[in-house]
Design an enzyme around this catalytic site. Sequence first.
Site, PDB file in Angstrom:
ATOM      1  N   ASP A   1      -5.032   5.985  -0.873  1.00  0.00           N
ATOM      2  CA  ASP A   1      -5.678   7.273  -0.595  1.00  0.00           C
ATOM      3  C   ASP A   1      -5.635   7.535   0.914  1.00  0.00           C
ATOM      4  O   ASP A   1      -6.078   6.697   1.707  1.00  0.00           O
ATOM      5  CB  ASP A   1      -7.136   7.215  -1.063  1.00  0.00           C
ATOM      6  CG  ASP A   1      -7.885   8.483  -0.693  1.00  0.00           C
ATOM      7  OD1 ASP A   1      -7.537   9.549  -1.228  1.00  0.00           O
ATOM      8  OD2 ASP A   1      -8.813   8.411   0.152  1.00  0.00           O
TER       9      ASP A   1
ATOM     10  N   TYR B   1      -8.145  11.559   8.479  1.00  0.00           N
ATOM     11  CA  TYR B   1      -8.265  10.174   8.941  1.00  0.00           C
ATOM     12  C   TYR B   1      -7.400   9.902  10.182  1.00  0.00           C
ATOM     13  O   TYR B   1      -7.524   8.857  10.809  1.00  0.00           O
ATOM     14  CB  TYR B   1      -7.913   9.173   7.822  1.00  0.00           C
ATOM     15  CG  TYR B   1      -8.746   9.304   6.566  1.00  0.00           C
ATOM     16  CD1 TYR B   1      -9.938  10.036   6.562  1.00  0.00           C
ATOM     17  CD2 TYR B   1      -8.341   8.720   5.378  1.00  0.00           C
ATOM     18  CE1 TYR B   1     -10.688  10.167   5.399  1.00  0.00           C
ATOM     19  CE2 TYR B   1      -9.092   8.844   4.212  1.00  0.00           C
ATOM     20  CZ  TYR B   1     -10.262   9.580   4.229  1.00  0.00           C
ATOM     21  OH  TYR B   1     -10.993   9.708   3.075  1.00  0.00           O
TER      22      TYR B   1
ATOM     23  N   LYS C   1      -5.001  14.397   1.584  1.00  0.00           N
ATOM     24  CA  LYS C   1      -5.968  15.486   1.387  1.00  0.00           C
ATOM     25  C   LYS C   1      -5.868  16.573   2.452  1.00  0.00           C
ATOM     26  O   LYS C   1      -5.628  16.285   3.626  1.00  0.00           O
ATOM     27  CB  LYS C   1      -7.399  14.941   1.403  1.00  0.00           C
ATOM     28  CG  LYS C   1      -7.640  13.715   0.558  1.00  0.00           C
ATOM     29  CD  LYS C   1      -9.129  13.400   0.427  1.00  0.00           C
ATOM     30  CE  LYS C   1      -9.369  11.948   0.106  1.00  0.00           C
ATOM     31  NZ  LYS C   1      -9.214  11.019   1.231  1.00  0.00           N
TER      32      LYS C   1
ATOM     33  N   HIS D   1      -9.960  18.142   0.333  1.00  0.00           N
ATOM     34  CA  HIS D   1     -10.846  17.052   0.779  1.00  0.00           C
ATOM     35  C   HIS D   1     -12.318  17.337   0.475  1.00  0.00           C
ATOM     36  O   HIS D   1     -13.063  16.450   0.038  1.00  0.00           O
ATOM     37  CB  HIS D   1     -10.634  16.817   2.272  1.00  0.00           C
ATOM     38  CG  HIS D   1     -11.053  15.468   2.744  1.00  0.00           C
ATOM     39  ND1 HIS D   1     -10.381  14.765   3.706  1.00  0.00           N
ATOM     40  CD2 HIS D   1     -12.092  14.669   2.399  1.00  0.00           C
ATOM     41  CE1 HIS D   1     -10.977  13.601   3.919  1.00  0.00           C
ATOM     42  NE2 HIS D   1     -12.021  13.531   3.136  1.00  0.00           N
TER      43      HIS D   1
HETATM   44  N1  LIG Z   1     -13.296  11.923  -0.257  1.00  0.00           N
HETATM   45  C1  LIG Z   1     -14.078  11.533   0.708  1.00  0.00           C
HETATM   46  O1  LIG Z   1     -14.765  12.327   1.358  1.00  0.00           O
HETATM   47  C2  LIG Z   1     -14.165  10.082   1.039  1.00  0.00           C
HETATM   48  C3  LIG Z   1     -15.269   9.602   1.767  1.00  0.00           C
HETATM   49  C4  LIG Z   1     -15.323   8.224   2.044  1.00  0.00           C
HETATM   50  C5  LIG Z   1     -14.300   7.397   1.615  1.00  0.00           C
HETATM   51  N2  LIG Z   1     -13.230   7.914   0.944  1.00  0.00           N
HETATM   52  C6  LIG Z   1     -12.092   7.064   0.528  1.00  0.00           C
HETATM   53  O2  LIG Z   1     -12.569   5.939  -0.143  1.00  0.00           O
HETATM   54  C7  LIG Z   1     -12.112   4.747   0.501  1.00  0.00           C
HETATM   55  C8  LIG Z   1     -13.111   3.651   0.260  1.00  0.00           C
HETATM   56  O3  LIG Z   1     -14.360   3.964   0.851  1.00  0.00           O
HETATM   57  P1  LIG Z   1     -15.254   2.889   1.601  1.00  0.00           P
HETATM   58  O4  LIG Z   1     -14.527   2.408   2.791  1.00  0.00           O
HETATM   59  O5  LIG Z   1     -16.593   3.427   1.787  1.00  0.00           O
HETATM   60  O6  LIG Z   1     -15.273   1.740   0.488  1.00  0.00           O
HETATM   61  P2  LIG Z   1     -16.067   0.475   0.149  1.00  0.00           P
HETATM   62  O7  LIG Z   1     -15.003  -0.453  -0.319  1.00  0.00           O
HETATM   63  O8  LIG Z   1     -17.208   0.805  -0.741  1.00  0.00           O
HETATM   64  O9  LIG Z   1     -16.718  -0.092   1.501  1.00  0.00           O
HETATM   65  C9  LIG Z   1     -15.965  -0.657   2.514  1.00  0.00           C
HETATM   66  C10 LIG Z   1     -16.786  -1.756   3.189  1.00  0.00           C
HETATM   67  O10 LIG Z   1     -16.967  -2.846   2.277  1.00  0.00           O
HETATM   68  C11 LIG Z   1     -16.469  -4.044   2.851  1.00  0.00           C
HETATM   69  N3  LIG Z   1     -15.792  -4.793   1.783  1.00  0.00           N
HETATM   70  C12 LIG Z   1     -14.588  -4.537   1.209  1.00  0.00           C
HETATM   71  N4  LIG Z   1     -14.297  -5.441   0.271  1.00  0.00           N
HETATM   72  C13 LIG Z   1     -15.332  -6.320   0.240  1.00  0.00           C
HETATM   73  C14 LIG Z   1     -15.610  -7.471  -0.535  1.00  0.00           C
HETATM   74  N5  LIG Z   1     -14.750  -7.909  -1.454  1.00  0.00           N
HETATM   75  N6  LIG Z   1     -16.783  -8.124  -0.313  1.00  0.00           N
HETATM   76  C15 LIG Z   1     -17.665  -7.691   0.609  1.00  0.00           C
HETATM   77  N7  LIG Z   1     -17.464  -6.591   1.374  1.00  0.00           N
HETATM   78  C16 LIG Z   1     -16.295  -5.904   1.179  1.00  0.00           C
HETATM   79  C17 LIG Z   1     -15.505  -3.640   3.940  1.00  0.00           C
HETATM   80  O11 LIG Z   1     -15.449  -4.660   4.919  1.00  0.00           O
HETATM   81  P3  LIG Z   1     -14.275  -4.952   5.980  1.00  0.00           P
HETATM   82  O12 LIG Z   1     -13.674  -3.630   6.409  1.00  0.00           O
HETATM   83  O13 LIG Z   1     -14.973  -5.676   7.047  1.00  0.00           O
HETATM   84  O14 LIG Z   1     -13.224  -5.807   5.359  1.00  0.00           O
HETATM   85  C18 LIG Z   1     -16.123  -2.350   4.422  1.00  0.00           C
HETATM   86  O15 LIG Z   1     -17.165  -2.605   5.340  1.00  0.00           O
HETATM   87  C19 LIG Z   1     -11.876   5.194   1.951  1.00  0.00           C
HETATM   88  O16 LIG Z   1     -10.974   4.405   2.663  1.00  0.00           O
HETATM   89  C20 LIG Z   1     -11.299   6.563   1.718  1.00  0.00           C
HETATM   90  O17 LIG Z   1      -9.932   6.473   1.364  1.00  0.00           O
HETATM   91  C21 LIG Z   1     -13.167   9.227   0.639  1.00  0.00           C
END
Ligand SMILES: NC(=O)c1ccc[n+]([C@@H]2O[C@H](COP(=O)([O-])OP(=O)(O)OC[C@H]3O[C@@H](n4cnc5c(N)ncnc54)[C@H](OP(=O)(O)O)[C@@H]3O)[C@@H](O)[C@H]2O)c1
Length: 312
Positions: A52, A57, A86, A119
């Site tokens: 994604d 970004y 997006k 988005h």
């Molecule tokens: N449409 C939208 O408006 C929108 C908004 C937000 C996000 N998104 C999309 O969704 C994606 C995911 O969102 P998110 O980054 O919030 O996801 P998330 O996976 O819920 O949270 C990411 C956090 O969790 C940690 N993490 C990842 N895997 C882990 C594990 N196995 N154990 C413990 N901690 C873990 C990461 O740490 P580290 O980085 O330290 O490894 C990071 O701090 C984004 O990259 C983006 O593409 C879209």
Amino acid sequence: MATPDALRYTRFPLRHGSGAIPAVGFGTLIPDPVATKQAVKAALEVGFRQFDCAERYRNEEAVGDAMQEAFKTGRIRREEVFVSTKLWNSNHRPERVEPAFEASRRRLRLDYVDCYLIHTPFAFQPGEEQDPRDEQGKVIYDSGVTLVDTWRALERLVDGGRCKSIGLSDVTLGKVREIVAAARIKPAVVQVESHPYLPEWELLDFCREHGIVLLAFAALGHGLSPKVLDDPVITTIARRVNKTPAQVALAWAVQRGTAFLTTATTPRYIQENFDISALPEDAMREIRDRVTTRVRFNPVVESGVPGFIPRA
Ligand SMILES: NC(=O)c1ccc[n+]([C@@H]2O[C@H](COP(=O)([O-])OP(=O)(O)OC[C@H]3O[C@@H](n4cnc5c(N)ncnc54)[C@H](OP(=O)(O)O)[C@@H]3O)[C@@H](O)[C@H]2O)c1
């Protein structure tokens, strides 16, 4: 050790376009382009085939570089990877949609994009400034365009062939209904925040009924408190099935019928998030019935303003 199974290779068919979306997805909301490239390369290596991205970004080039390097090795083919990106809020005017799409496609170095999403449903003042503000620091919205106008422009991208499918992001059920009712080409994907603390069952039911794939972002709860991964129901199941809490939350996401996005920069987490296995039915029921905390971490759905904005 739980036996590896086929859950991680689940693919959900799309209404139109690119055939099917791999359920297990990797998000590229990573502020640093060097870290983005490393993470995408590692994610491809461990097996992720759904990515994604977003013009917002400001790192599509880094994602494109990582993918090109992987394709050049010959081990992964372009057709095996599903790439979404997006349209940002400042490009909602129909005449701005195709140029924005083409700019993203070029930055990603792809001949075609598998899914292009709006988005957020909020139109900002059109222009190059992604975050237009007035003197009081308030966002300047654009009342001269509707979501349906923007959707029509996305439909034309599908007609053009370089965009295989289209979708919405950060929308309420009401907005999805509005677009489904008006669309010539219905949304293939709806991307919203969803995890055990925000299951969005009603939206998921609607999506199922209309053949739309719900793509859950922040599937681990953004790493914020209250922590989904510390929830006692999740941690107890994790111990029982010999998996980590993250793997339990991600398996739950796929088994209940959503695709998901996680982001990790830590190599161990990248591997872990792909290595999911099916949960027993009683665990699925426990998560549904016994996890009662409800939290929306990302207020973007109310304002169109994402919590995290990487700076150029
Ligand atoms: N449409 C939208 O408006 C929108 C908004 C937000 C996000 N998104 C999309 O969704 C994606 C995911 O969102 P998110 O980054 O919030 O996801 P998330 O996976 O819920 O949270 C990411 C956090 O969790 C940690 N993490 C990842 N895997 C882990 C594990 N196995 N154990 C413990 N901690 C873990 C990461 O740490 P580290 O980085 O330290 O490894 C990071 O701090 C984004 O990259 C983006 O593409 C879209």
